[in-house]
Design a protein around this motif. Structure first.
Motif, mmCIF file in Angstrom:
data_model
loop_
_atom_site.group_PDB
_atom_site.id
_atom_site.type_symbol
_atom_site.label_atom_id
_atom_site.label_comp_id
_atom_site.label_asym_id
_atom_site.label_seq_id
_atom_site.Cartn_x
_atom_site.Cartn_y
_atom_site.Cartn_z
ATOM 1 N N MET A 1 -32.341 -22.210 -5.052
ATOM 2 C CA MET A 1 -30.951 -21.885 -5.321
ATOM 3 C C MET A 1 -30.052 -22.722 -4.408
ATOM 4 N N PRO A 2 -29.008 -23.314 -4.943
ATOM 5 C CA PRO A 2 -28.125 -24.140 -4.135
ATOM 6 C C PRO A 2 -27.294 -23.307 -3.171
ATOM 7 N N ASN A 3 -26.873 -23.967 -2.099
ATOM 8 C CA ASN A 3 -25.976 -23.321 -1.151
ATOM 9 C C ASN A 3 -24.580 -23.310 -1.757
ATOM 10 N N PRO A 67 -7.031 -35.969 -3.960
ATOM 11 C CA PRO A 67 -6.504 -35.498 -5.242
ATOM 12 C C PRO A 67 -7.489 -34.676 -6.068
ATOM 13 N N GLU A 68 -8.773 -34.963 -5.972
ATOM 14 C CA GLU A 68 -9.753 -34.273 -6.808
ATOM 15 C C GLU A 68 -10.889 -33.733 -5.963
ATOM 16 N N LEU A 69 -11.421 -32.618 -6.405
ATOM 17 C CA LEU A 69 -12.581 -32.022 -5.741
ATOM 18 C C LEU A 69 -13.669 -31.687 -6.752
ATOM 19 N N ASN A 70 -13.743 -32.440 -7.827
ATOM 20 C CA ASN A 70 -14.701 -32.133 -8.887
ATOM 21 C C ASN A 70 -16.140 -32.117 -8.385
ATOM 22 N N VAL A 71 -16.547 -33.159 -7.671
ATOM 23 C CA VAL A 71 -17.918 -33.232 -7.177
ATOM 24 C C VAL A 71 -18.161 -32.155 -6.128
ATOM 25 N N PHE A 72 -17.202 -31.952 -5.232
ATOM 26 C CA PHE A 72 -17.339 -30.916 -4.212
ATOM 27 C C PHE A 72 -17.575 -29.556 -4.861
ATOM 28 N N LYS A 73 -16.805 -29.235 -5.881
ATOM 29 C CA LYS A 73 -16.959 -27.945 -6.558
ATOM 30 C C LYS A 73 -18.306 -27.847 -7.261
ATOM 31 N N LYS A 74 -18.779 -28.946 -7.820
ATOM 32 C CA LYS A 74 -20.087 -28.933 -8.485
ATOM 33 C C LYS A 74 -21.215 -28.736 -7.471
ATOM 34 N N THR A 75 -21.122 -29.424 -6.335
ATOM 35 C CA THR A 75 -22.207 -29.319 -5.354
ATOM 36 C C THR A 75 -22.261 -27.943 -4.707
ATOM 37 N N GLY A 87 -26.899 -50.825 -10.172
ATOM 38 C CA GLY A 87 -27.850 -51.572 -10.990
ATOM 39 C C GLY A 87 -28.901 -50.720 -11.683
ATOM 40 N N GLU A 88 -28.792 -49.395 -11.586
ATOM 41 C CA GLU A 88 -29.769 -48.503 -12.210
ATOM 42 C C GLU A 88 -29.064 -47.536 -13.144
ATOM 43 N N SER A 89 -29.845 -46.871 -13.989
ATOM 44 C CA SER A 89 -29.283 -45.904 -14.934
ATOM 45 C C SER A 89 -28.785 -44.667 -14.205
ATOM 46 N N ALA A 90 -27.765 -44.049 -14.763
ATOM 47 C CA ALA A 90 -27.216 -42.807 -14.199
ATOM 48 C C ALA A 90 -28.207 -41.667 -14.429
ATOM 49 N N PHE A 91 -28.122 -40.646 -13.585
ATOM 50 C CA PHE A 91 -28.967 -39.465 -13.704
ATOM 51 C C PHE A 91 -28.195 -38.261 -13.179
ATOM 52 N N SER A 92 -28.710 -37.078 -13.416
ATOM 53 C CA SER A 92 -28.091 -35.838 -12.933
ATOM 54 C C SER A 92 -29.047 -35.122 -11.994
ATOM 55 N N PHE A 93 -28.486 -34.406 -11.031
ATOM 56 C CA PHE A 93 -29.287 -33.588 -10.127
ATOM 57 C C PHE A 93 -28.442 -32.418 -9.643
ATOM 58 N N ILE A 94 -29.098 -31.432 -9.103
ATOM 59 C CA ILE A 94 -28.409 -30.289 -8.503
ATOM 60 C C ILE A 94 -28.582 -30.406 -6.994
ATOM 61 N N TYR A 95 -27.461 -30.488 -6.295
ATOM 62 C CA TYR A 95 -27.496 -30.627 -4.844
ATOM 63 C C TYR A 95 -27.869 -29.293 -4.211
ATOM 64 N N LYS A 96 -28.912 -29.302 -3.401
ATOM 65 C CA LYS A 96 -29.398 -28.070 -2.778
ATOM 66 C C LYS A 96 -29.214 -28.067 -1.274
ATOM 67 N N GLY A 97 -28.388 -28.955 -0.783
ATOM 68 C CA GLY A 97 -28.158 -29.044 0.652
ATOM 69 C C GLY A 97 -26.905 -28.318 1.087
ATOM 70 N N VAL A 98 -26.483 -28.610 2.293
ATOM 71 C CA VAL A 98 -25.310 -28.001 2.898
ATOM 72 C C VAL A 98 -24.266 -29.086 3.130
ATOM 73 N N SER A 99 -23.022 -28.779 2.837
ATOM 74 C CA SER A 99 -21.922 -29.701 3.096
ATOM 75 C C SER A 99 -21.119 -29.193 4.282
ATOM 76 N N GLY A 100 -20.799 -30.093 5.191
ATOM 77 C CA GLY A 100 -20.017 -29.711 6.363
ATOM 78 C C GLY A 100 -19.078 -30.829 6.775
ATOM 79 N N PHE A 101 -17.858 -30.463 7.098
ATOM 80 C CA PHE A 101 -16.836 -31.448 7.437
ATOM 81 C C PHE A 101 -16.077 -30.977 8.674
ATOM 82 N N ALA A 102 -15.690 -31.931 9.522
ATOM 83 C CA ALA A 102 -14.951 -31.602 10.737
ATOM 84 C C ALA A 102 -13.734 -32.513 10.846
#
Length: 149
Positions: A1-3, A67-75, A87-102
């Motif tokens: 389960m993602p954080n 201006p946007e937080l689309n990726v932040f909200k998804k993660t 140079g590679e094909s796009a892919f999808s994943f579910i981020y299961k880590g922790v985000s932290g900002f200071a």
């Protein structure tokens, strides 16, 4: 389960914000962390740097309007995130880590009024200042004058 939370450390300089980030990197290993600002996540290759990492964020967030937080909200919401390595094909994943900002001030977020944004964020105030290395004083009675210089 993602954080479903992100950590924001807000406070003046020399309050240990960067040290907390360094500690998190040491816990998971440098190969399992990436340093990115919030606005970098929204860039074309920004999410590819998150792929497979356990810690993502910045110990010195750029102070700018984001201006946007689309990726932040998804993660933080456990939604699939699109990523692409150059140079590679796009892919999808579910981020299961922790985000932290200071930062010294909370970033200017145009989407701050979105009710769901604050439910996925934990904001901590860093208020205790620590002396710089050259300001640490010797308090032991056995220190000589040379040690105190």
């Amino acid at each position: 389960m993602p954080n479903e939370k992100a950590l924001f450390l807000i406070g003046d300089g020399n309050t240990g914000k960067s040290q907390i980030r360094k500690f998190a990197d040491l816990l998971v290993g440098r190969n399992n962390s990436t340093g990115q600002d919030l606005d970098d996540l929204e860039k074309r290759f920004g999410t590819s740097l998150m792929y497979g990492k356990r810690v993502c964020g910045s110990s010195d967030l750029k102070f700018s309007a984001i201006p946007e937080l689309n990726v932040f909200k998804k993660t933080t919401g456990g939604d699939p995130v699109d990523a692409e390595f150059k140079g590679e094909s796009a892919f999808s994943f579910i981020y299961k880590g922790v985000s932290g900002f200071a930062e010294t001030e909370f970033p200017s977020l145009e989407e701050m009024t979105v009710p769901g944004y604050m439910t996925v964020s934990s904001v901590f105030s860093a208020t205790t200042s620590f002396p710089k290395k050259n300001e640490i004083h010797c308090f032991s009675k056995s220190c000589t004058q040379k040690d105190r210089a």
